[in-house]
Structures are given as C-alpha cells and as structure tokens.
Design an enzyme around this catalytic site. Sequence first.
Site, PDB file in Angstrom:
ATOM      1  N   HIS A  14       8.359   5.146   9.211  1.00  0.00           N
ATOM      2  CA  HIS A  14       8.007   3.715   9.121  1.00  0.00           C
ATOM      3  C   HIS A  14       8.461   3.202   7.762  1.00  0.00           C
ATOM      4  CE1 HIS A  14       4.673   0.469   9.940  1.00  0.00           C
ATOM      5  NE2 HIS A  14       5.647  -0.028   9.187  1.00  0.00           N
ATOM      6  N   HIS A  16      10.881  -0.081   6.247  1.00  0.00           N
ATOM      7  CA  HIS A  16      11.724  -1.265   6.417  1.00  0.00           C
ATOM      8  C   HIS A  16      12.760  -1.256   5.298  1.00  0.00           C
ATOM      9  CE1 HIS A  16       8.954  -3.103   9.353  1.00  0.00           C
ATOM     10  NE2 HIS A  16       8.022  -2.466   8.647  1.00  0.00           N
ATOM     11  N   HIS A 194       4.722  -2.578  15.833  1.00  0.00           N
ATOM     12  CA  HIS A 194       3.612  -2.744  14.891  1.00  0.00           C
ATOM     13  C   HIS A 194       2.427  -3.295  15.672  1.00  0.00           C
ATOM     14  CE1 HIS A 194       6.712  -2.229  11.945  1.00  0.00           C
ATOM     15  NE2 HIS A 194       5.989  -2.639  10.916  1.00  0.00           N
ATOM     16  N   GLU A 197      -2.634  -3.530  12.709  1.00  0.00           N
ATOM     17  CA  GLU A 197      -2.621  -3.509  11.244  1.00  0.00           C
ATOM     18  C   GLU A 197      -3.688  -4.501  10.764  1.00  0.00           C
ATOM     19  OE1 GLU A 197       0.463  -4.464   7.527  1.00  0.00           O
ATOM     20  OE2 GLU A 197       1.064  -4.949   9.572  1.00  0.00           O
ATOM     21  N   ASP A 275       6.457   2.212   4.354  1.00  0.00           N
ATOM     22  CA  ASP A 275       6.522   0.826   4.824  1.00  0.00           C
ATOM     23  C   ASP A 275       7.545  -0.019   4.048  1.00  0.00           C
ATOM     24  OD1 ASP A 275       5.958  -1.349   6.407  1.00  0.00           O
ATOM     25  OD2 ASP A 275       3.905  -1.625   5.738  1.00  0.00           O
ATOM     26  N   ASP A 276       7.094  -0.688   2.991  1.00  0.00           N
ATOM     27  CA  ASP A 276       7.962  -1.517   2.133  1.00  0.00           C
ATOM     28  C   ASP A 276       7.746  -1.068   0.686  1.00  0.00           C
ATOM     29  OD1 ASP A 276       8.914  -3.787   4.098  1.00  0.00           O
ATOM     30  OD2 ASP A 276       6.773  -3.524   4.457  1.00  0.00           O
TER      31      ASP A 276
END
Length: 331
Positions: A14, A16, A194, A197, A275-276
């Site tokens: 996961h 991005h 997703h 969340e 994630d980011d």
Amino acid sequence: MTNLIKRLPKAELHLHIEGSLEPELMFTLAKKNNINIPYKNIEDIRNAYNFTNLQSFLDIYYAGANVLITKEDFYDLTWEYILKCVEDNVIHTEIFFDPQTHTQRGISFETVITGIKEALNDAKEKYGITSCIIMCFLRHLSQEDAFKTLEESLAFKDDIIAVGLDSSELGNPPSKFEEVFKKAKEEGFKLVAHAGEEADVSYIYEALDLLDIQRIDHGVQSIKSDELMKRLKDEQIPLTVCPNSNIELKVFENYKEHNIKELLDYGLNVTVNSDDPAYFKGYINQNFINLCENLPLSKEDIITLVKNSFKSSFIDEELKKEYLAKVDKAI
C-alpha cells in the site's frame, strides 16, 4: 526490535507513488517545470504537512502532484522511492498510481506509466527488487470518468496488475463504482479498494460484496463489527494497514490507540505499509518502529506482519516461497 525490523526483508502493498514526493524533489521539479507552488522553500512545504483529516491531506497531495510533468519526473519520483526500499530492505513493492490526477492536467497516461515502469525495471535490474503496478480510480470523480481511465489503461494492460479505489472516502462509497469494477474484472485485472479508513464498516462490506475485491486497503474500522471481523478472519482477506497515515490523518489520536495489535491477535491477515510516506513522516521501517515503541508487539508479531505481506502480495506462489525463505533466513 529495531534491528530485527531492519534485518527482515519486506513487501509493501500500500504505497501511493505520488505520496512519496519528498519536499526536496517537489521544489526541484517546480523550478525545472516552472510550476508555481505556494511555498517559498522546503521548510515551508514541511510545515504544511500538518493534517487534520484525509481531505486536508488530499488538498496538498494534489497540489504537490502538479509539479510532475514529464516521463523523467515520474521516473525520478519512482526511483527516489526505490532507494528508500533499498534502505528499508523492501524486496517487493506493489505501487499505486492515480492516472486521473495527471490526465486531468493534460499529462498523458503513457507519460505517467512509462516513467514509473522504467524506474521499476531498473530497480529489478540493479537491486533485484520486484514490483507490480496498481492503477487507482479517484472516488471523488464520477464512475464515467473511471470508465474512461479504464479504457485508456487497456493499452498498458501488461504493466498493470490490478485496479484500486482511493481519494476522499466519506460520501463516495464503493457502490458508486460497482460497474467499472465489474468491467475491470472482466478485463482480467485483480481488484483492491480503500475502505474502512474514515468511513464505517458498510464501505468494507460494499467493497467485498459489490466490488468483489481481493484486498482491503486500510480496513481499520472493521473492528467495529463482530460479524465482519469473523468474516475477515475466516476468509483471510488481507488488510493493508498504514499506521503512520492513520495517526497523521487523525483516524487514531496517537499510536497507543491504534488497533493493529487487536486485529492481529484476533487472527486477521494484517500487513504494515507506509501509504504516502513523504507526507506521513516515514517509510515502512519507521512505521514498524513506531508500532513497536507504542504497542506491546512481540518479535513473533513483527515476523507475522512481514510474512503476511508476502503471502498477500500478487506475486506467484514460487516467488512467495522464495521470499518467505529469505525472511526465515534473516530470522
């Protein structure tokens, strides 16, 4: 524990790629491409990375993506992430990208995916890092727009293993994209989304039952339903949990409140991801370290989380065995 974390080979499921845009590269590309960004220096950018929720993050995330223009920009972005993989002992990565973020700005689908793909090819050649690319639909846009993106992607089908669903969760349930996911499945793509969340468990049910997904990205709200928890355990559906992200976006107030240990203890197929990472203060090892410093995770828990990431990946069974053997060797 930190030594163990650093020593273990890992898979990341996961991530991005646009979310790995570090302030330094953002600033460099803004200058190179003559793009105005509302920050005077790198420090200004870092100071802006204080989020109150998912939307406050997305606002700056999309602004940052504006500096990505050429194939070389996407190559450089991906290559910088690969160097972090080398540092953190990530030997397999499954990267999300958001074509609509770029095609809406007049950047071609081909420009984006070619830059990413070339960097990933070089990563395999130079470091032996394997990878997959997952194309995400932006859920705040229409299903019609997602269909156009799916159509564009077909020319690059060999380079894309799966489609996903990301961006603003609240108010954009998975059911909004039921038809385009059905079409993506017919085209042979694997499916992820997703869900759970910020939004409630109904989004997870919709992702499973209407979109027919194989992995849930995030899924931390599942703990609010005993029935869902049992189903996730029985079916061993992977959850790609992103601890730093959950803290930075106030899904949990702090690390001690994070429920990953409870999900793991219940027997769910949980993985750790970043994630980011440029926005959420750390790549995969930092996520593991933050968990260990705040939750009573055992050595066995860490090993389980790492092994889950390989088992839940989209690589073939032979390579999974090879990578799991590497984990055992490192232990």
